[in-house]
Design a protein around this motif. Structure first.
Motif, PDB file in Angstrom:
ATOM      1  N   TRP A 223      38.298  64.309  40.023  1.00 29.77           N
ATOM      2  CA  TRP A 223      38.400  62.891  39.659  1.00 29.77           C
ATOM      3  C   TRP A 223      39.703  62.632  38.914  1.00 29.77           C
TER       4      TRP A 223
ATOM      5  N   TRP B 177      37.389  53.372  44.663  1.00 26.58           N
ATOM      6  CA  TRP B 177      37.032  54.785  44.600  1.00 26.58           C
ATOM      7  C   TRP B 177      36.645  55.333  45.970  1.00 26.58           C
TER       8      TRP B 177
ATOM      9  N   GLU C 274      37.671  53.150  36.933  1.00 30.81           N
ATOM     10  CA  GLU C 274      37.402  53.031  38.362  1.00 30.81           C
ATOM     11  C   GLU C 274      37.607  51.586  38.777  1.00 30.81           C
ATOM     12  N   MET C 275      38.418  51.387  39.789  1.00 25.99           N
ATOM     13  CA  MET C 275      38.666  50.033  40.285  1.00 25.99           C
ATOM     14  C   MET C 275      37.483  49.597  41.150  1.00 25.99           C
ATOM     15  N   VAL C 276      36.974  48.387  40.903  1.00 27.05           N
ATOM     16  CA  VAL C 276      35.824  47.893  41.669  1.00 27.05           C
ATOM     17  C   VAL C 276      36.143  46.606  42.425  1.00 27.05           C
ATOM     18  N   GLY C 277      37.346  46.103  42.276  1.00 26.21           N
ATOM     19  CA  GLY C 277      37.701  44.901  43.026  1.00 26.21           C
ATOM     20  C   GLY C 277      39.138  44.521  42.756  1.00 26.21           C
ATOM     21  N   ALA C 278      39.727  43.790  43.698  1.00 31.70           N
ATOM     22  CA  ALA C 278      41.102  43.321  43.532  1.00 31.70           C
ATOM     23  C   ALA C 278      41.340  42.157  44.495  1.00 31.70           C
ATOM     24  N   THR C 279      42.382  41.399  44.196  1.00 30.73           N
ATOM     25  CA  THR C 279      42.756  40.317  45.102  1.00 30.73           C
ATOM     26  C   THR C 279      43.405  40.907  46.344  1.00 30.73           C
ATOM     27  N   GLU C 280      43.332  40.166  47.437  1.00 31.31           N
ATOM     28  CA  GLU C 280      43.842  40.676  48.706  1.00 31.31           C
ATOM     29  C   GLU C 280      45.359  40.621  48.798  1.00 31.31           C
TER      30      GLU C 280
ATOM     31  N   GLU D 214      32.920  45.162  44.078  1.00 32.46           N
ATOM     32  CA  GLU D 214      32.044  46.106  44.777  1.00 32.46           C
ATOM     33  C   GLU D 214      31.228  46.908  43.780  1.00 32.46           C
TER      34      GLU D 214
ATOM     35  N   SER E 119      31.350  53.457  42.798  1.00 35.38           N
ATOM     36  CA  SER E 119      30.866  54.637  43.527  1.00 35.38           C
ATOM     37  C   SER E 119      31.444  55.931  42.954  1.00 35.38           C
ATOM     38  N   GLY E 120      32.164  55.807  41.862  1.00 38.92           N
ATOM     39  CA  GLY E 120      32.781  56.978  41.258  1.00 38.92           C
ATOM     40  C   GLY E 120      32.234  57.236  39.872  1.00 38.92           C
ATOM     41  N   PRO E 121      33.089  57.488  38.908  1.00 36.60           N
ATOM     42  CA  PRO E 121      32.634  57.789  37.549  1.00 36.60           C
ATOM     43  C   PRO E 121      31.783  56.686  36.936  1.00 36.60           C
TER      44      PRO E 121
ATOM     45  N   ARG F 291      48.962  41.405  42.000  1.00 41.10           N
ATOM     46  CA  ARG F 291      47.553  41.671  42.238  1.00 41.10           C
ATOM     47  C   ARG F 291      46.792  41.486  40.937  1.00 41.10           C
TER      48      ARG F 291
ATOM     49  N   TYR G 241      38.498  46.729  36.653  1.00 48.72           N
ATOM     50  CA  TYR G 241      38.203  48.144  36.446  1.00 48.72           C
ATOM     51  C   TYR G 241      37.001  48.300  35.523  1.00 48.72           C
TER      52      TYR G 241
ATOM     53  N   ARG H 295      34.480  54.172  32.242  1.00 46.07           N
ATOM     54  CA  ARG H 295      33.318  54.861  31.703  1.00 46.07           C
ATOM     55  C   ARG H 295      33.742  55.701  30.522  1.00 46.07           C
TER      56      ARG H 295
END
Lengths: 242, 196
Positions: free
Chosen positions: A8, A90, B8-14, B31, B34-36, B161, B165, B168
């Motif tokens: 990670w 991720w 962990e990035m969970v969303g961003a502009t297109e 979204e 799905s990671g840490p 952009r 994030y 965690r």
């Protein structure tokens, strides 16, 4: 820290793994051989023949170039690789890293192909033998390049990041383009040195030294260009006196 | 204990967002992590209201902001209602994005590389408040940029952009961390005795 958590934190692990494999191949083929060619040239010829059944006219130069790009240039891209992973969702971050690496290496191959072809022709299928003076001149030119404004600007530009779309084809495109842009800046920065390496084919220790020079000047805020020029200059002097 | 953040990035502009003299809104789809962050967060908003004090943080990043001239600073609002007056809706304010130094940061031949300006805003509490008031749509986020000094001829600014994030808090359980934690507690006890 578990192995999973380590990966990670270090998304660059597998590109560096490829780099390590390239070093291993280069190292194995740098072992002394009985042929009249340089140990690396002879070893790589045998390696290529063994792997792909190529005739001796295929020569080691293309294979050596690819190995050298992977071995020497990928470690200098750790920062950009980590940035690509950190700026990706991720679920697709390894794909993003792969696209970056493909874009990066593709530019090197595209720019390097005519150079490699010329070197190949000069050497009639193997690394050309420049002699002491020729080797010293080529390495001196690479050393002088370190001091040019173009080199300085390319080093600064190496820290540039690019906004990446989060998903879909746009994300794929952005990662490939980011890798290609980084590859181009790398070509401008290190191209003369790589050409010199292809012509001179120094030993493994010299290659490792030059890789260290490349990595240090990438990640220092004030790149020690004079130091790197001096290092390459020393190699030129060594080639002249060998 | 030593804390280690794994964002962990969970969303961003297109795509990029052009800012000018009028408020500009951009949307990003969020979204599931799905990671840490997935180890701590449950889907959607229920968990945000149940986060303990040391729970993961939510950050809004405004990245690669470039421009050729000094412009005004921008107030950054999260999920500002369409009809709301920004000046009367400070509860939606994430922070101020300063454009000081934008020309230098955007210059491609500058030692910083020309990536532009980037800023990060901790919006954990803001989202928590929105969730508690029932105003939070956890699947999407709207970010509104409002110029602090709007006027005709305001130099344009482009935002590369906007991203979201989850960070965690990883509590290290190694022996070193345990020892450090014990020393910290000992230090607190010692200093409290000294002051008594």
């Amino acid at each position: 820290m578990s192995a999973r958590e380590w990966t990670w934190r270090h998304p660059e692990w597998w590109p560096l793994g490829f780099s390590a494999v390239a070093w291993a191949v280069l190292g194995l083929n740098a072992l002394p051989s009985g042929s009249g060619a340089t140990p690396m040239a002879a070893g790589l010829t045998m390696y290529c023949q063994h792997l792909a059944g190529m005739t001796s006219s295929s020569g080691p130069v293309p294979a050596a170039f690819v190995l050298m790009v992977v071995a020497m240039m990928l470690p200098a891209s750790i920062g950009s690789i980590r940035a690509t992973a950190a700026r990706s969702l991720w679920r697709r971050r390894q794909r993003a890293v792969a696209e970056y690496v493909v874009g990066f290496v593709a530019v090197w191959l595209a720019v390097g192909a005519p150079v490699v072809g010329a070197v190949w022709l000069l050497g009639d299928g193997a690394s050309p033998r420049l002699g002491r003076v020729g080797s010293a001149l080529v390495l001196s030119a690479a050393a002088l390049w370190q001091l040019t404004p173009a080199k300085k600007r390319s080093l600064w530009a190496h820290h540039r990041t690019r906004p990446l779309a989060p998903s879909g084809l746009r994300a794929d495109r952005d990662c490939l383009v980011y890798g290609a842009e980084s590859g181009w800046r790398c070509v401008v920065s290190c191209g003369p040195l790589m050409v010199a390496m292809m012509l001179v084919m120094p030993g493994l220790v010299a290659m490792a030294l030059l890789t260290t020079v490349v990595v240090v000047e990438r990640y220092r805020f004030r790149p020690p260009r004079r130091l790197s020029a001096a290092s390459i200059g020393l190699l030129a002097a060594a080639a002249l006196l060998a | 204990m030593a804390n280690d953040v794994i964002p962990e990035m969970v969303g961003a502009t297109e795509g990029p967002i052009q800012l000018g003299s009028a408020p500009t809104t951009a949307s990003l789809t969020v979204e599931l992590p799905s990671g840490p962050a997935a180890a701590v967060f449950e889907p959607r908003s229920e968990v945000i209201s149940e986060l303990p004090e040391e729970a993961p943080k939510v950050f809004l990043n405004v990245e690669n902001v470039v421009g050729t001239e000094q412009s005004t600073n921008y107030d950054v609002y999260v999920n500002l209602p369409e009809s709301a007056d920004p000046s009367q809706s400070r509860e939606y304010l994430a922070g101020v994005f300063p454009t000081f130094g934008i020309e230098t940061a955007s210059a491609s031949d500058d030692p910083h590389g020309g990536s532009g300006l980037t800023a990060s805003f901790d919006i954990t509490d803001l989202l928590r408040r929105q969730h508690e008031s029932g105003a939070l749509d956890p699947g999407s986020l709207h970010v509104t940029f409002v110029p602090r000094r709007a006027h005709d001829g305001l130099p344009p600014v482009r935002v590369g952009r906007v991203s979201l994030y989850y960070a965690r808090n990883k509590q290290s359980s190694g022996l070193l961390a345990i020892a450090l934690n014990w020393l910290m507690q000992l230090g607190k006890r010692t200093s409290s005795k000294a002051s008594a």
